[in-house]
Write an enzyme that holds these catalytic residues in place. Structure first.
Site, PDB file in Angstrom:
ATOM      1  N   ARG A 191     -76.098  30.769   6.788  1.00  0.00           N
ATOM      2  CA  ARG A 191     -75.956  29.619   7.689  1.00  0.00           C
ATOM      3  C   ARG A 191     -74.551  29.029   7.681  1.00  0.00           C
ATOM      4  NH1 ARG A 191     -81.084  29.129   5.556  1.00  0.00           N
ATOM      5  NH2 ARG A 191     -82.564  29.883   7.103  1.00  0.00           N
TER       6      ARG A 191
ATOM      7  N   GLU B 190     -64.026  23.234  24.612  1.00  0.00           N
ATOM      8  CA  GLU B 190     -63.637  23.637  25.969  1.00  0.00           C
ATOM      9  C   GLU B 190     -64.508  23.019  27.049  1.00  0.00           C
ATOM     10  OE1 GLU B 190     -62.251  27.675  26.370  1.00  0.00           O
ATOM     11  OE2 GLU B 190     -62.582  27.616  28.530  1.00  0.00           O
TER      12      GLU B 190
ATOM     13  N   LYS C 238     -62.886  29.875  17.759  1.00  0.00           N
ATOM     14  CA  LYS C 238     -63.787  30.692  18.589  1.00  0.00           C
ATOM     15  C   LYS C 238     -63.991  32.035  17.906  1.00  0.00           C
ATOM     16  CE  LYS C 238     -62.927  29.143  23.320  1.00  0.00           C
ATOM     17  NZ  LYS C 238     -62.460  29.599  24.653  1.00  0.00           N
TER      18      LYS C 238
ATOM     19  N   HIS D  49     -54.599  43.686  26.360  1.00  0.00           N
ATOM     20  CA  HIS D  49     -54.969  42.340  26.812  1.00  0.00           C
ATOM     21  C   HIS D  49     -53.728  41.522  27.221  1.00  0.00           C
ATOM     22  CE1 HIS D  49     -56.963  38.468  27.092  1.00  0.00           C
ATOM     23  NE2 HIS D  49     -56.054  37.985  26.275  1.00  0.00           N
TER      24      HIS D  49
ATOM     25  N   LYS E 200     -51.428  24.820  20.612  1.00  0.00           N
ATOM     26  CA  LYS E 200     -52.860  25.139  20.582  1.00  0.00           C
ATOM     27  C   LYS E 200     -53.612  24.119  19.731  1.00  0.00           C
ATOM     28  CE  LYS E 200     -56.497  28.445  20.521  1.00  0.00           C
ATOM     29  NZ  LYS E 200     -56.937  29.831  20.649  1.00  0.00           N
TER      30      LYS E 200
ATOM     31  N   ARG F 199     -58.962  22.510  27.249  1.00  0.00           N
ATOM     32  CA  ARG F 199     -58.792  23.808  26.566  1.00  0.00           C
ATOM     33  C   ARG F 199     -58.791  24.965  27.559  1.00  0.00           C
ATOM     34  NH1 ARG F 199     -61.482  25.787  20.742  1.00  0.00           N
ATOM     35  NH2 ARG F 199     -60.444  27.809  20.750  1.00  0.00           N
TER      36      ARG F 199
ATOM     37  N   ASN G  67     -56.513  29.438  29.485  1.00  0.00           N
ATOM     38  CA  ASN G  67     -56.914  30.618  30.257  1.00  0.00           C
ATOM     39  C   ASN G  67     -55.953  30.922  31.398  1.00  0.00           C
ATOM     40  OD1 ASN G  67     -59.175  30.945  28.641  1.00  0.00           O
ATOM     41  ND2 ASN G  67     -60.413  29.587  29.925  1.00  0.00           N
TER      42      ASN G  67
ATOM     43  N   HIS H 170     -55.745  34.350  32.911  1.00  0.00           N
ATOM     44  CA  HIS H 170     -56.853  35.136  32.347  1.00  0.00           C
ATOM     45  C   HIS H 170     -57.911  35.539  33.381  1.00  0.00           C
ATOM     46  CE1 HIS H 170     -54.968  34.361  28.544  1.00  0.00           C
ATOM     47  NE2 HIS H 170     -55.919  34.979  27.874  1.00  0.00           N
TER      48      HIS H 170
ATOM     49  N   HIS I  52     -58.341  39.298  33.312  1.00  0.00           N
ATOM     50  CA  HIS I  52     -59.599  39.954  32.918  1.00  0.00           C
ATOM     51  C   HIS I  52     -60.041  40.959  33.970  1.00  0.00           C
ATOM     52  CE1 HIS I  52     -60.827  36.539  29.944  1.00  0.00           C
ATOM     53  NE2 HIS I  52     -60.075  37.454  29.369  1.00  0.00           N
TER      54      HIS I  52
ATOM     55  N   GLU J  80     -48.809  35.859  25.354  1.00  0.00           N
ATOM     56  CA  GLU J  80     -49.504  34.607  25.014  1.00  0.00           C
ATOM     57  C   GLU J  80     -48.495  33.544  24.566  1.00  0.00           C
ATOM     58  OE1 GLU J  80     -52.733  34.401  25.683  1.00  0.00           O
ATOM     59  OE2 GLU J  80     -53.637  36.377  25.377  1.00  0.00           O
TER      60      GLU J  80
HETATM   61  N1  LIG Z   1     -60.969  33.807  19.282  1.00  0.00           N
HETATM   62  C1  LIG Z   1     -60.043  33.564  20.176  1.00  0.00           C
HETATM   63  O1  LIG Z   1     -59.733  32.399  20.457  1.00  0.00           O
HETATM   64  C2  LIG Z   1     -59.342  34.700  20.830  1.00  0.00           C
HETATM   65  C3  LIG Z   1     -58.215  34.446  21.624  1.00  0.00           C
HETATM   66  C4  LIG Z   1     -57.539  35.537  22.172  1.00  0.00           C
HETATM   67  C5  LIG Z   1     -57.990  36.826  21.932  1.00  0.00           C
HETATM   68  N2  LIG Z   1     -59.099  37.033  21.157  1.00  0.00           N
HETATM   69  C6  LIG Z   1     -59.577  38.390  20.877  1.00  0.00           C
HETATM   70  O2  LIG Z   1     -58.541  39.053  20.155  1.00  0.00           O
HETATM   71  C7  LIG Z   1     -58.690  40.469  20.348  1.00  0.00           C
HETATM   72  C8  LIG Z   1     -57.318  41.078  20.549  1.00  0.00           C
HETATM   73  O3  LIG Z   1     -56.551  40.826  19.399  1.00  0.00           O
HETATM   74  P1  LIG Z   1     -55.276  41.724  19.037  1.00  0.00           P
HETATM   75  O4  LIG Z   1     -54.439  41.895  20.245  1.00  0.00           O
HETATM   76  O5  LIG Z   1     -54.692  41.127  17.826  1.00  0.00           O
HETATM   77  O6  LIG Z   1     -55.925  43.156  18.784  1.00  0.00           O
HETATM   78  P2  LIG Z   1     -56.336  43.984  17.451  1.00  0.00           P
HETATM   79  O7  LIG Z   1     -56.939  43.111  16.441  1.00  0.00           O
HETATM   80  O8  LIG Z   1     -57.153  45.132  17.945  1.00  0.00           O
HETATM   81  O9  LIG Z   1     -54.943  44.539  16.934  1.00  0.00           O
HETATM   82  C9  LIG Z   1     -54.191  45.413  17.752  1.00  0.00           C
HETATM   83  C10 LIG Z   1     -53.848  46.700  17.004  1.00  0.00           C
HETATM   84  O10 LIG Z   1     -52.837  46.446  16.053  1.00  0.00           O
HETATM   85  C11 LIG Z   1     -53.235  46.895  14.757  1.00  0.00           C
HETATM   86  N3  LIG Z   1     -52.587  46.003  13.805  1.00  0.00           N
HETATM   87  C12 LIG Z   1     -52.906  44.707  13.561  1.00  0.00           C
HETATM   88  N4  LIG Z   1     -52.010  44.165  12.734  1.00  0.00           N
HETATM   89  C13 LIG Z   1     -51.105  45.116  12.434  1.00  0.00           C
HETATM   90  C14 LIG Z   1     -49.920  45.132  11.654  1.00  0.00           C
HETATM   91  N5  LIG Z   1     -49.458  44.025  11.063  1.00  0.00           N
HETATM   92  N6  LIG Z   1     -49.264  46.309  11.536  1.00  0.00           N
HETATM   93  C15 LIG Z   1     -49.695  47.416  12.180  1.00  0.00           C
HETATM   94  N7  LIG Z   1     -50.774  47.443  12.975  1.00  0.00           N
HETATM   95  C16 LIG Z   1     -51.477  46.302  13.098  1.00  0.00           C
HETATM   96  C17 LIG Z   1     -54.724  46.872  14.790  1.00  0.00           C
HETATM   97  O11 LIG Z   1     -55.270  47.763  13.844  1.00  0.00           O
HETATM   98  C18 LIG Z   1     -55.013  47.311  16.223  1.00  0.00           C
HETATM   99  O12 LIG Z   1     -54.918  48.700  16.321  1.00  0.00           O
HETATM  100  C19 LIG Z   1     -59.621  40.652  21.523  1.00  0.00           C
HETATM  101  O13 LIG Z   1     -60.873  41.111  21.048  1.00  0.00           O
HETATM  102  C20 LIG Z   1     -59.775  39.244  22.098  1.00  0.00           C
HETATM  103  O14 LIG Z   1     -61.048  39.027  22.674  1.00  0.00           O
HETATM  104  C21 LIG Z   1     -59.770  35.996  20.608  1.00  0.00           C
HETATM  105 ZN   LIG Z   2     -55.532  35.970  26.007  1.00  0.00          ZN
END
Ligand SMILES: NC(=O)c1ccc[n+]([C@@H]2O[C@H](COP(=O)([O-])OP(=O)(O)OC[C@H]3O[C@@H](n4cnc5c(N)ncnc54)[C@H](O)[C@@H]3O)[C@@H](O)[C@H]2O)c1
Ligand SMILES: [Zn+2]
Length: 381
Positions: free
Chosen positions: A129, A249, A151, A278, A239, A253, A257, A260, A264, A193
Site C-alpha cells: 500500500r 493536473e 506521476k 519521444h 516543474k 500542470r 503538455n 504533446h 503523441h 523537454e
Molecule cells: N512520469 C512523468 O511525469 C513522465 C514525464 C515524461 C516522460 N515520462 C516517461 O518517460 C519515458 C521516457 O523516458 P526516457 O526518454 O528517459 O527513456 P528510457 O528510460 O527508455 O531511456 C532511454 C534509453 O537510454 C538508456 N539509458 C538511460 N540512462 C542512460 C545512461 N546514463 N547511459 C546510457 N544509457 C542510458 C536506457 O537504457 C534506454 O535505452 C516514457 O515512458 C514516458 O512515458 C514520464
Molecule cells: Zn514529454
C-alpha cells in the site's frame, strides 16, 4: 542570466507540505546517495530497480554509494526500453521487491530514465500500500521532467501511461555526470523537454538557451562551464513550481503538455518505434504548436520561426519531412489526435502560445482548422 561557475550541487525544493522533497542536481552527486537516504530514513534497506543498459554503466557506483553509508541493497534489473512498462515487468519488479523484504519504511531506488522511474515508482506506490522511493534519473528527459512530480505509470494495450498513480518520491538525485554515457541522440531528444520549459513560460531562459545550448550539450567536465547543471536546475525549478501549485493536473500542470498533442500523434504514427523518440516527437509537436498559433494570429510568424529555428539548430526534427519514413495523411493524424484527446462538439484542447514563454490552455480549438493546417504542413514535404 549567466551560467554559474560553481561546482557545488544545487538543491531545488518541491513544496508539497508533508510530502515535500529535494531535487539535488550536480556533477558527482550520486556518491552522496547513501548518506542522503540514511539521513532521511535511518536504518532503511533499499531495492535498486534499473534497466540492463543503465546497470552496465552506473549500477556499481549507485550500489557502492549506498553500501558506503550502510544501506543494504538488492538489485532488480529489467530489459531496457519502453516495452518494460508492461504488466509482466511490473509483476517481476513487485515480486522481486517483496522477495527482498522491502517493507514500509524501506526504500525503492529508481535508477534509470523515464521508463524505470515510471515503472519503479508505480511498483513502489502499490507495494504494501505504498513504500517510499527515490528517483535517480539517468537521462536528460528524466532529470528535467519525469523524475519530478510523482506521476507513475505502465502502458495498456490501449495506450501509453493508462495505468498509474500519483506517488511523490522522497528525494531526487540528478547526477549530471551520468549523462556523459547517454547516447547523443537520447541527450538531444531530452533537450526538447528543456526547450519546452523555456517555450512555455520563460522567454529569458529561451534566450539563454539560444546562446548557451552548445555548452549544455558539451557538459561540465568537457566545457569547463556548468551550463548543463544550470539548465537542468532551471527546468526543475519550473516543474517544481507548477507541481506545487497543481499536483493533480486540474489546471496549470497541463501547460507541461506543450507540443504533446501533436507529438503523441506523430509518435503513434511511427508506431512508438526508434524512428521517432519521444523528445523528437515533442520537438516536432512544439514546432507545429507554434506554427498553428501563428496561423491563428496569436503571435507574429517571425516569433514562431525563432522558436522553431532553435529546435532545428540543435538537430531536432521540426518539419514532417525531418521524420524518416514519412507520415500518414492529415485525416489519419486527426484520428490519432482524437484517440489521445476527447473531442467535444468538434472542439479540441491544445496548449497554444501567445509568444515565446507564453503558453496557455485553449479548450476551443476547431478540429477542422487543425486538419487543414496539418494538410498544408504535410504538403510542404
Ligand atoms: N512520469 C512523468 O511525469 C513522465 C514525464 C515524461 C516522460 N515520462 C516517461 O518517460 C519515458 C521516457 O523516458 P526516457 O526518454 O528517459 O527513456 P528510457 O528510460 O527508455 O531511456 C532511454 C534509453 O537510454 C538508456 N539509458 C538511460 N540512462 C542512460 C545512461 N546514463 N547511459 C546510457 N544509457 C542510458 C536506457 O537504457 C534506454 O535505452 C516514457 O515512458 C514516458 O512515458 C514520464
Ligand atoms: Zn514529454
Amino acid at each position: 542570466m549567466t551560467a554559474p561557475l560553481r561546482a557545488d550541487p544545487t538543491t531545488v525544493k518541491v513544496a508539497l507540505g508533508a510530502r515535500s522533497y529535494d531535487i539535488v542536481i550536480g556533477r558527482g552527486v550520486l556518491a552522496s546517495l547513501g548518506a542522503r537516504i540514511a539521513a532521511l530514513r535511518p536504518g532503511a534497506t533499499a531495492a535498486i530497480v534499473t534497466d540492463d543498459n543503465v546497470a552496465r554503466h552506473h549500477l556499481a557506483a549507485a550500489a557502492a554509494a549506498l553500501a558506503d553509508d550502510g544501506v543494504a541493497t538488492t538489485r532488480v534489473i529489467v530489459p531496457a526500453g519502453e516495452g518494460s512498462k508492461n504488466f509482466r515487468s511490473f509483476e517481476e519488479v513487485c515480486e522481486a521487491i517483496i522477495a527482498a523484504r522491502i517493507e514500509r519504511g524501506d526504500i525503492v531506488v529508481a535508477l534509470g530514465g523515464g521508463v524505470i522511474g515510471d515503472l519503479a515508482g508505480f511498483a513502489a506506490s502499490v507495494m504494501r500500500r505504498g513504500v517510499d522511493y527515490v528517483q535517480v534519473p539517468t537521462t536528460l528527459l528524466a532529470q528535467v521532467d519525469s523524475s519530478v512530480g510523482g506521476k507513475t505509470a505502465i502502458n495498456s494495450r490501449y495506450g501509453k501511461n493508462l495505468i498509474g498513480t500519483f506517488h511523490q518520491p522522497i528525494l531526487v538525485v540528478a547526477d549530471t555526470a551520468v549523462l556523459d554515457t547517454l547516447p547523443p541522440r537520447e541527450f538531444r531528444a531530452g533537450y526538447a523537454e528543456v526547450a519546452k520549459y523555456a517555450l512555455l513560460g520563460d522567454a529569458a531562459f529561451f534566450a539563454w538557451l539560444e546562446a548557451n545550448w552548445r555548452a549544455v550539450f558539451a557538459g561540465g567536465a568537457a566545457s569547463g562551464s556548468f551550463a548543463r547543471e544550470h539548465a537542468i536546475a532551471v527546468c526543475c525549478r519550473a516543474k517544481a513550481a507548477i507541481v506545487a501549485r497543481d499536483e493533480r493536473e486540474t489546471g496549470e500542470r497541463a501547460l507541461l503538455n506543450l507540443g504533446h498533442t501533436f507529438g503523441h500523434a506523430l509518435e503513434a504514427a511511427c508506431g512508438f518505434s526508434d524512428r521517432l523518440l519521444h523528445g523528437e516527437a515533442i520537438a516536432a509537436g512544439m514546432a507545429l504548436a507554434f506554427a498553428f498559433s501563428a496561423r491563428q494570429g496569436l503571435l507574429p510568424a517571425a516569433e514562431a520561426e525563432r522558436a522553431i529555428r532553435h529546435l532545428a539548430a540543435v538537430g531536432l526534427p521540426t518539419r514532417p519531412r525531418d521524420i524518416p519514413g514519412g507520415l500518414p495523411p492529415a485525416d489519419r493524424l486527426m484520428d490519432l489526435i482524437a484517440q489521445d484527446k476527447k473531442v467535444r462538439r468538434g472542439m479540441l484542447t491544445f496548449i497554444l502560445v501567445r509568444g515565446i514563454g507564453s503558453a496557455f490552455v485553449e479548450t476551443g480549438v476547431d478540429r477542422e482548422a487543425v486538419r487543414a493546417f496539418l494538410d498544408q504542413k504535410l504538403a510542404e514535404q
